[in-house]
Design an enzyme around this catalytic site. Structure first.
Site, mmCIF file in Angstrom:
data_model
loop_
_atom_site.group_PDB
_atom_site.id
_atom_site.type_symbol
_atom_site.label_atom_id
_atom_site.label_comp_id
_atom_site.label_asym_id
_atom_site.label_seq_id
_atom_site.Cartn_x
_atom_site.Cartn_y
_atom_site.Cartn_z
ATOM 1 N N TYR A 1 -2.804 -0.333 10.287
ATOM 2 C CA TYR A 1 -2.591 -0.664 8.842
ATOM 3 C C TYR A 1 -1.308 -0.228 8.120
ATOM 4 O O TYR A 1 -0.609 -1.088 7.500
ATOM 5 C CB TYR A 1 -3.630 0.229 8.051
ATOM 6 N N SER B 1 0.722 -1.238 -0.072
ATOM 7 C CA SER B 1 -0.118 -0.076 0.352
ATOM 8 C C SER B 1 0.916 1.203 0.029
ATOM 9 O O SER B 1 2.082 1.197 0.206
ATOM 10 C CB SER B 1 -0.857 -0.059 1.306
#
Length: 300
Positions: free
Chosen positions: A153, A140
């Protein structure tokens, strides 16, 4: 590197019930690959499998469960005869202030995104060695730059990036290539789930262009497919992410300064934020864990 035809290849995609995983399975199948879908939602996986063009099948498994994933790897090999491509895509997310976060949800993000990715690779590497195949780890933008309110995250995606880079050096001499895929905010259930919180949505909208946009799913997955065909070491779902690599060393300091200002702006609105997993995938994961705690599984 020149492209490898996907016709006749066997691809495994985790987190394949929706979003990136579902569309990736569809596009791989359309290019001639046989696809094994893995996830926690057997009904949804079955529906995805039935819509694919070519040979496909689906497996119910929690990617954090090594025994379950080892069984899946064996059964996929028996079903298709080989495995050429594995995409470790399964992931969950939570947002909000770290100090107020739900410890179980925070831990689960690390377990699914980081440990689950490693469990997936551990289970499938023996068959990838046999086929001299390719493992793509989905990371990501969160692996490149830190972000307040996203501690779990960012930690998990930074972790999978580092793990995949390390693994690439270990298995390259055995003919296995390892890639890392980077995505910015892409139109998935996870991102839409995060946007349901007003603070998280507004914080994201205040990010500098082009990181403040939500990008369509289709072009991002097309870029991932192209990366798989090339067995690329780095795959970028949005065009500008490649350029972030050159400035990533400066980002923690910048975010540390700008983030303080933004957190002061929103300080009065942080009480009562939802602290669980976001999106439909997060809800499925929470249902699965609740069912296990009750002595059943969501498959029953």
């Amino acid at each position: 590197m020149s492209r490898v035809s996907l016709d006749g290849q066997v691809a495994v995609v985790t987190g394949a019930a929706r979003g990136v995983g579902e569309l990736l399975a569809r596009k791989l199948s359309a290019r001639g690959a046989s696809v094994a879908l893995v996830g926690l939602e057997p009904d949804a996986l079955k529906q995805v499998s039935e819509r694919l063009h070519g040979d496909s099948d689906h497996w119910y498994a929690d990617v954090t469960d090594h025994e379950a994933m080892a069984r899946v790897a064996q059964e996929v090999k028996e079903r298709f005869g080989k495995v050429d491509i594995v995409v470790a895509n399964a992931g969950v997310a939570t947002g909000g202030p770290f100090v107020d976060s739900d410890p179980q949800a925070w831990r689960r993000v690390i377990e699914v995104n980081l440990i689950g990715s490693a469990v997936t690779a551990r289970a499938f590497l023996p068959v990838l060695v046999e086929s001299r195949g390719y493992l793509l780890q989905i990371a990501s933008l969160a692996a490149i730059t830190p972000a307040p309110m996203m501690t779990a995250y960012c930690a998990s995606k930074s972790g999978v990036e580092a793990y995949a880079h390390s693994l690439r050096a270990e298995v390259g001499h055995q003919g296995v290539r390892v890639g890392v895929g980077y995505l910015s905010w892409t139109d998935t259930d996870m991102v839409r789930g995060a946007d349901q919180d007003d603070v998280m949505r507004e914080l994201r909208q205040r990010l500098p262009w082009p990181s403040n946009k939500t990008y369509p799913l289709g072009p991002a997955v097309e870029r991932i497919v192209a990366g798989i065909e090339r067995r690329s070491s780095h795959v970028y779902g949005q065009w500008w992410l490649r350029g972030m690599q050159g400035v990533r060393g400066y980002l923690p300091g910048i975010i540390g300064t700008v983030g303080q200002r933004e957190m002061r702006r929103f300080a009065g609105r942080l009480d009562g934020m939802r602290t669980g997993l976001v999106g439909a995938g997060g809800s499925a994961d929470e249902r699965e864990r609740a069912a296990r705690a009750g002595g059943t599984t969501s498959r029953n």
